[in-house]
Design an enzyme around this catalytic site. Structure first.
Site, mmCIF file in Angstrom:
data_model
loop_
_atom_site.group_PDB
_atom_site.id
_atom_site.type_symbol
_atom_site.label_atom_id
_atom_site.label_comp_id
_atom_site.label_asym_id
_atom_site.label_seq_id
_atom_site.Cartn_x
_atom_site.Cartn_y
_atom_site.Cartn_z
ATOM 1 N N HIS A 101 -7.404 7.198 1.601
ATOM 2 C CA HIS A 101 -7.683 5.892 2.061
ATOM 3 C C HIS A 101 -8.150 5.791 3.363
ATOM 4 O O HIS A 101 -7.576 4.700 4.073
ATOM 5 C CB HIS A 101 -6.249 4.834 2.075
ATOM 6 C CG HIS A 101 -5.727 4.780 0.579
ATOM 7 N ND1 HIS A 101 -6.738 4.767 -0.734
ATOM 8 C CD2 HIS A 101 -4.358 4.584 0.124
ATOM 9 C CE1 HIS A 101 -5.818 4.818 -1.588
ATOM 10 N NE2 HIS A 101 -4.481 4.794 -1.226
ATOM 11 N N HIS A 141 -5.365 -2.804 -2.352
ATOM 12 C CA HIS A 141 -4.327 -2.059 -2.837
ATOM 13 C C HIS A 141 -2.869 -3.254 -3.191
ATOM 14 O O HIS A 141 -1.821 -2.929 -2.545
ATOM 15 C CB HIS A 141 -3.854 -0.968 -1.809
ATOM 16 C CG HIS A 141 -3.400 0.141 -2.083
ATOM 17 N ND1 HIS A 141 -2.229 0.024 -2.993
ATOM 18 C CD2 HIS A 141 -3.664 1.184 -2.367
ATOM 19 C CE1 HIS A 141 -1.680 1.498 -3.309
ATOM 20 N NE2 HIS A 141 -2.800 2.126 -2.726
ATOM 21 N N GLU A 183 -6.670 -0.277 -8.896
ATOM 22 C CA GLU A 183 -7.746 -0.294 -7.677
ATOM 23 C C GLU A 183 -9.004 0.194 -8.214
ATOM 24 O O GLU A 183 -9.154 1.051 -8.596
ATOM 25 C CB GLU A 183 -7.181 0.741 -6.620
ATOM 26 C CG GLU A 183 -5.890 0.671 -6.232
ATOM 27 C CD GLU A 183 -5.113 1.893 -5.647
ATOM 28 O OE1 GLU A 183 -5.833 2.551 -4.765
ATOM 29 O OE2 GLU A 183 -4.064 2.276 -6.033
HETATM 30 C C1 BGC Z 1 -2.628 6.520 -4.324
HETATM 31 C C2 BGC Z 1 -1.364 7.212 -4.368
HETATM 32 C C3 BGC Z 1 -0.733 6.792 -3.043
HETATM 33 C C4 BGC Z 1 -0.822 5.395 -2.835
HETATM 34 C C5 BGC Z 1 -0.174 5.014 -1.423
HETATM 35 C C6 BGC Z 1 -2.624 4.929 -4.115
HETATM 36 O O1 BGC Z 1 -3.973 4.521 -4.334
HETATM 37 O O2 BGC Z 1 -3.306 6.787 -5.783
HETATM 38 O O3 BGC Z 1 -0.968 8.463 -4.538
HETATM 39 O O4 BGC Z 1 0.628 7.496 -2.778
HETATM 40 O O5 BGC Z 1 -1.970 4.777 -3.081
HETATM 41 O O6 BGC Z 1 0.494 3.777 -1.547
#
Ligand code: BGC
Length: 340
Positions: free
Chosen positions: A96, A167, A305
């Site tokens: 991210h 998210h 997402e």
């Molecule tokens: C990921 C997860 C991660 C989470 C964090 C998601 O987009 O796929 O692996 O732990 O984000 O909150």
């Protein structure tokens, strides 16, 4: 700069967004008695989003994610012969956009009308290791058919990579004390991208057919999630996988649908993106104290997402995430609510 909360409203929806991280703090949908019910996890106050105890392990509640949503192997990629190194904040990979990604930045915000919020930011060349000055605009807008549309646009002055998403953590029951294991999910995808034990895509595109990854017909999320004999569910600690959408960029076709049998509420997702990460809240572990003082339990929400596939910069055959000067990055995600 000051933390601010913006409210978007129409007949059906009310959405609260923070200029910090473009965080969607609340999505209130109306139930059959016209009462507003909040269907996303998060905190009650803006200050909680920046509290030191959450800043490090903040689960990205409702935030805009950039410059690259999901993982890049070892945070490294090569573009036009040059190697770039990004922060390695998750099992040695970049997740991210790194710890200082778009979810932590204060965005400029303007609200042209009651249903629209325009957020913008300029990320300087080299920020978090990414090449190019990236000018990003994200527009949240409500439509009369009970939908929230998120439009992402970006431009760069040097070749770069971009993969933006949001998210939001949905629990359609509106009760963060309960799990989403009874929510029924449909994913319009014949294939997904398997991961290794560090959540890194292996490069394979595997069929869902005959496996617990198959959500082509509505299935309770909890029906097979603990089947750790199936290696992918063990590797993901449950569902935490990118699905290769059959829609292939056609935003008029539904990409995903969630149905909560208790409340009857539904969520449909539409996108022009080739993939969607289905994350079942496997890292919520009862330690984060959210709205109304609730410690969110394991799998008390799910994320859908919309995105390009994880680690695309290192997977030559996958749809490209490269954006060059003069080109416009454009991505759209529609979250449409309803009841059955
Ligand atoms: C990921 C997860 C991660 C989470 C964090 C998601 O987009 O796929 O692996 O732990 O984000 O909150």
């Amino acid at each position: 700069m000051e933390l601010k909360e913006y409210i978007l409203k129409n007949e059906c929806l009310e959405i609260h967004v923070c200029n910090l991280g473009g965080i969607i703090k609340n999505i209130f949908v109306r139930d059959c008695r016209w009462k507003l019910v909040d269907v996303v996890l998060g905190f009650d106050t803006l200050e909680q989003y920046i509290a030191p105890e959450y800043r490090k392990n903040y689960p990205y509640f409702g935030a805009l994610i950039g410059r690259y949503g999901n993982r890049i192997n070892q945070g490294r990629f090569i573009l036009d012969g040059q190697e770039y190194q990004l922060p390695q904040n998750n099992y040695g990979h970049c997740l991210h956009g790194g710890d200082t990604g778009f979810h932590h930045r204060i965005w400029d915000a303007t609200q042209p009308n009651a249903q629209t919020l325009v957020l913008s930011c300029v990320s300087p060349d080299g920020e978090a290791g990414f090449p190019g000055t990236l000018k990003t605009t994200v527009t949240y807008s409500l439509s009369d058919d009970n939908a929230l549309q998120i439009n992402y646009e970006a431009e760069t002055d040097k070749p770069t990579i971009v993969n933006l998403t949001n998210h939001a953590y949905f629990n359609l029951s509106g009760d963060g004390k309960t799990t989403i294991l009874d929510h029924q999910l449909t994913l319009n995808a014949d294939y997904y991208t398997p991961v290794d034990s560090t959540f890194m895509t292996t490069g394979e595109i595997a069929p869902v057919e005959g496996t617990p990854m198959d959500f082509r017909t509505a299935t309770a999320i909890g029906a097979r999630i603990d089947n750790y004999d199936f290696e992918q569910l063990k590797n993901g600690h449950g569902y935490d996988h990118n699905y290769v959408l059959n829609t292939q960029g056609d935003i008029s076709q539904v990409a995903a649908k969630v149905y909560d049998p208790k409340s009857g509420r539904t969520l449909e997702v539409y996108t022009n993106e080739p993939g969607i990460q289905f994350y079942a809240g496997n890292f919520l572990d009862g330690t984060v104290k959210g709205k109304h003082g609730i410690y969110y339990p394991l799998r008390s929400a799910l994320c859908l997402e919309t995105q390009h596939y994880p680690d695309s910069p290192n997977k030559a055959d996958w749809p490209s995430v490269v954006v060059r000067p003069g080109e416009k990055y454009h991505s759209t995600c529609i979250y449409k609510f309803g009841a059955e």
